[in-house]
Motif scaffolding. Sequence first.
Motif, short mmCIF file in Angstrom:
data_model
loop_
_atom_site.label_atom_id
_atom_site.label_comp_id
_atom_site.label_asym_id
_atom_site.label_seq_id
_atom_site.Cartn_x
_atom_site.Cartn_y
_atom_site.Cartn_z
N ASP A 244 -9.74 10.05 -3.91
CA ASP A 244 -8.86 9.35 -4.58
C ASP A 244 -7.99 8.71 -3.64
N SER A 245 -7.59 7.17 -3.72
CA SER A 245 -6.95 6.59 -2.76
C SER A 245 -5.27 7.02 -2.96
N PHE A 246 -5.02 7.59 -4.09
CA PHE A 246 -3.38 8.05 -4.16
C PHE A 246 -3.32 9.64 -3.47
N GLU B 148 1.91 -0.26 4.55
CA GLU B 148 2.51 0.03 5.58
C GLU B 148 3.82 0.88 5.32
N LEU B 149 4.57 0.68 3.92
CA LEU B 149 5.51 1.39 3.57
C LEU B 149 5.54 2.61 2.95
N LEU B 150 5.87 3.70 3.30
CA LEU B 150 6.06 5.05 2.81
C LEU B 150 4.59 5.62 2.39
N ASN B 151 3.54 5.35 3.52
CA ASN B 151 2.27 5.78 3.37
C ASN B 151 1.58 5.02 2.40
N GLY B 152 2.17 3.76 1.76
CA GLY B 152 1.35 2.84 0.95
C GLY B 152 2.10 2.98 -0.68
N VAL B 153 2.86 1.88 -0.92
CA VAL B 153 3.43 2.24 -2.49
C VAL B 153 3.41 0.91 -3.02
N ASN B 154 3.44 0.79 -4.36
CA ASN B 154 3.98 -0.38 -4.91
C ASN B 154 5.35 -0.69 -5.19
N VAL B 155 5.79 -1.85 -4.58
CA VAL B 155 7.47 -2.07 -4.52
C VAL B 155 7.43 -3.04 -5.50
N ILE B 156 8.69 -2.70 -6.27
CA ILE B 156 9.17 -3.71 -7.23
C ILE B 156 10.24 -4.61 -6.57
#
Length: 679
Positions: A41-43, A631-639
């Motif tokens: 899983d990617s997450f 590149e942020l925090l090991n990869g996150v969705n940012v709102i």
Amino acid sequence: MISLKKPLIVLALGQLFFSVQSSAQEHTIHPLTLQSVKVNDSFWSPKIRVWNTVTVYDVLDKLEGKYEIDRPDTKAEKERTGHTSDAFHNFDLVAQGKTNIGQHDGPPWYDGLVYETIRGAADILAEYPDAKLEKKLDAYIDRIAAAQAVDPDGYLNTYTTLTRPKQRWGLNGGQDRWQHDVYNAGMLVDAGIHYYRATGKTKLLSVSVKLSNYMYKVMGPAPKNNVIPGHGGPEEIELRLYQLFKQHPELKAKMGAPVHEQNYLTLAKYWIDDRGNHGNPDSTYKRASDGSYNQDAIPVTQQTTIEGHAVRATLLASGVTATALETKDPAYIKTVNNYWNNMIGKRMFITGGEGAIADDERFGPDYFLPEHAYLETCASIGSGFFSEQMNELEADGKYMDEFERVAYNNLLSGVSLSGDHYFYENPLIATDHNRWAWHGCPCCPPMILKMVSALPQYIYGYDDKRVYVNLFIGSEGKIKLDGSDITLKQTTGYPWKGTTHIEVITEKPKTFTMNVRIPGWAENKENPFDLYKSNVGSGVKLKVNGKEIALNQVKGYATITRSWKKGDVVELTLPVQPRIVSVNDQVKTIKGKIAIAAGPIVYGFESLDNPGVQDYTLTANTVMAINYKPELLNGVNVITGETTDKAGQQVKFTAIPFYSLGNRKPSTTYQVWMPENGK
Ligand SMILES: [Zn+2]
């Protein structure tokens, strides 16, 4: 409990009363074994790699005393003893025959934390063989077994032996609430069971059996001693020991001690039923009450709300639920429903945090949800285990909604992205709140390991004619359904993306029902009791082999019954765009505030991205953009979005997942709830 036998007999005689019993009588869900699920899983997979290669070794090293001192409590401990606390040194001293020497490293429950870590590590081994880790664990187990071997009864609790040997189990003026004799023993048995299941090795299981036999001998109705666990948890574990030997009677011959598995079930039930029974004050059976702190004020089945120390309460609740699954006792079933409804409907924080109050680490009153709440990592994990057990009992997706809330928020926040720093408390607003290397009471890292290693078991479930997809995690699960081998193969970008594919692999076409959980938040039901509210609009779509089908929902699951053949694909789309979450009017502590979530992830605002965040407001109809930042925090969705501050100035905001807060230095100021503009 005796009076409860009657309804069970009635039930056995006919189906007439079926409908008045809990739905648990209809069907219960079985989780898979760890060996039958593979996560890809990617997450989750990158996180699992960190936990398996960094965290488990980190926790074991630190239990050996190899930690940097970054807190006043660990500093004071070193000043007291002259060294960092080494949990294994305690076992060695006991193995050398030392007793009553007035010294012991770490808290009285340090043994228990060793066992919990072994359980977590065992579950890792079950999924990811690691010879180095197994060798390390074998060496620890030898030291534990050596400590037990010096006692003719098989008793083992290093704190009590080294500092107050006459007060085993809290008897003779002792206090198990502090000593943790029974808690530690329970965690040892748990480790023995999990290590056997992972490796087939029986040494620790044999230690567990000897200790359980001793507890059965000395605890129970008079003339035995009136002893309950000072810390909940062992109830479920003795039940698991009973289940293990019922399932594998051939194991008994390898234990080097008699095994009467029914005794372990009796002990588990005694520990549940004896709560609130403090005996006659002038009898030898009397016991000091631990009060609501340890769920001991009144009998478990008379209590209608979840009370006291939040870790103790949730682990006991999980144990009562597990016992209800085994015995179908209607009083237990009613009780755990009451506890869960109260916990989720009136006391749960948006992140899945539990236990509002720092004093005694306890649940607060109904609707008391302050932002500065305590929210121990262990309590949230305990509630996650409880919710999962409730789902097995009641087969209702709402329980996995709350499991998922814990998993993606308060569980993940407990460990740094680097995998070697931890939070004990997880408040929803904080300044200078940093994860530590090690704690004077380092209970949370072992609990994190227990949950993250167990989690793959809960992705799927089954009963005699249904399979369940509970969690959206890329994986393969092998299920034996009604004599047929079925594999479910999930691919997904969840939680960052909304679409999940579930491929069915069967040898021959087979008719069965697939139940796919539809999260409450995806259908504008943020919380089953409206403690929280949100409206994400519509967007749930379900397809079979590319063709959209109607959502036929039963208890939180979309049900699809058909003759499945190899290669059939279910496609589920969930609306994971950002949504605003508000709170029930009864909650005065965060009145007029709103928060942001997307899918299962709760968001927060860190001062690093949002200078002056303490003056921001938020509008319920704020236009928000969501973008993946690899590149942020090991990869996150940012709102991101625009809002105004309290002075009415336009400001841009950036929100990141709650679990990722506090991973960038020097920013340690964050908040989850925002005042709603104009309120
Ligand atoms: Zn903890």
